[in-house]
Design an enzyme around this catalytic site. Structure first.
Site, PDB file in Angstrom:
ATOM      1  N   GLY A  70     -68.629  50.792 -67.337  1.00 32.31           N
ATOM      2  CA  GLY A  70     -67.508  51.707 -67.275  1.00 32.31           C
ATOM      3  C   GLY A  70     -67.189  52.222 -68.670  1.00 32.31           C
ATOM      4  O   GLY A  70     -67.463  51.554 -69.673  1.00 32.31           O
ATOM      5  N   CYS A  71     -66.591  53.392 -68.759  1.00 30.10           N
ATOM      6  CA  CYS A  71     -66.368  54.005 -70.076  1.00 30.10           C
ATOM      7  C   CYS A  71     -65.458  53.152 -70.950  1.00 30.10           C
ATOM      8  O   CYS A  71     -65.825  52.815 -72.084  1.00 30.10           O
ATOM      9  CB  CYS A  71     -65.838  55.424 -69.917  1.00 30.10           C
ATOM     10  SG  CYS A  71     -64.348  55.578 -68.918  1.00 30.10           S
TER      11      CYS A  71
END
Length: 310
Positions: free
Chosen positions: A114-115
């Site tokens: 995930g970012c």
């Protein structure tokens, strides 16, 4: 020539992956028409014809896509949240360790970080792995991101000329402390407790700054901020993730410093008592499509930064 299929090519991450792969002559893209891209049987054929399939889909659709794959040789690189802590899936952040890189190289199932989570994990995983920070540490993380991380709807909201003035100022979200990235933030680092996590979206297209503050007293007894710097300096010296001694401009850390790039910079600020661990990168680069393409390069036996902008 390897065949690549992007399931979910119309989304933000899918489009960026397609744009970069469409210029490469070392792979063949499997493309579906507008009518076929939502047809289950057409997707099934494409997924099973592919040597590597990117999933750029919501979680439920990503799980459905995996169930459609019957070809044991198809490598799946999933950019959704669905499989990041699932058994049998490799976590697609090869810089964390030799074992992580080897797992990406040999795996048929790879989950792209995930970012927000990627920056937090890049900062915290090495400290726990090396024994500089105990696994029972209670941590806080705040993360600034550009609005493109919210996908097409959020991009449209921010780029609407008639938008509310409210969107011109940063907005904190995930305020129930149930953000979907928390699960991987704890699981991959080895933390015993979830961190307090404060994500903030701002009125700029792309860029990300993840900060983990520490008191020096939270480090393992006898360890100092210089030990942290030395650890990062030794671990992060590659073309994609690199430690930098100073990332500020006149005392300011710019969130969009690496906007448009696929690299990540790790730095340490603060002083001997109060420490700021910081990761700077693009939420659409190392935070999404760039990370996915780096995994593809390793799967194909290429240099990790091939075709990337670092």
């Amino acid at each position: 020539m390897k065949k690549i299929f992007i399931d979910g090519k119309a989304g933000t991450t899918g489009l960026r992956i397609y744009d970069r792969l469409s210029t490469r002559d070392d792979i063949e893209l499997i493309l579906l028409s507008e009518e076929e891209r939502k047809n289950t049987e057409a997707r099934r054929r494409a997924l099973n014809q592919a040597d590597v399939a990117f999933l750029c889909l919501p979680d439920a659709a990503a799980m459905e896509a995996v169930a459609l794959v019957e070809n044991p040789e198809t490598v799946i690189i999933d950019t959704s949240t669905a499989h990041r802590t699932s058994e049998g899936w490799s976590y697609g952040f090869p810089e964390l360790s030799d074992a992580h890189e080897a797992a990406v190289v040999r795996s048929k199932r790879i989950a792209v970080p995930g970012c927000h989570a990627g920056g937090f994990i890049a900062l915290v995983y090495p400290l726990i792995e090396a024994g500089l920070l105990p696994a029972n540490a209670l941590l806080t993380c705040h993360s600034l991101t550009g609005y493109s991380g919210g996908g097409k709807k959020m991009i449209a909201d921010y780029e609407d000329e008639a938008r509310s003035e409210v969107l011109g100022a940063p907005r904190q979200y995930g305020i129930t402390q149930q953000h979907k990235h928390l699960k991987e933030m704890r699981a991959v680092t080895g933390l015993e407790q979830f961190p307090l996590f404060c994500p903030i979206v701002g009125d700029f297209y792309s860029g990300m700054q993840v900060t983990v503050p520490l008191f020096a007293s939270q480090l393992t007894e006898g360890k100092t901020v210089e030990d942290v710097r030395a650890l990062y300096r030794g671990k992060y010296n590659g073309p994609v993730v690199r430690y930098v001694e100073s990332a500020d401009h006149d005392g300011f850390l710019e969130t969009a410093r690496l906007s448009g790039k696929d690299a990540m910079e790790i730095t340490v600020c603060g002083n001997g008592d109060r420490i700021l661990l910081v990761a700077l990168y693009d939420n659409l680069g190392k935070g999404a499509s760039g990370a996915a393409l780096e995994c593809l390069n390793l799967v194909l036996g290429m240099e990790r930064d091939f075709g990337l902008t670092v």
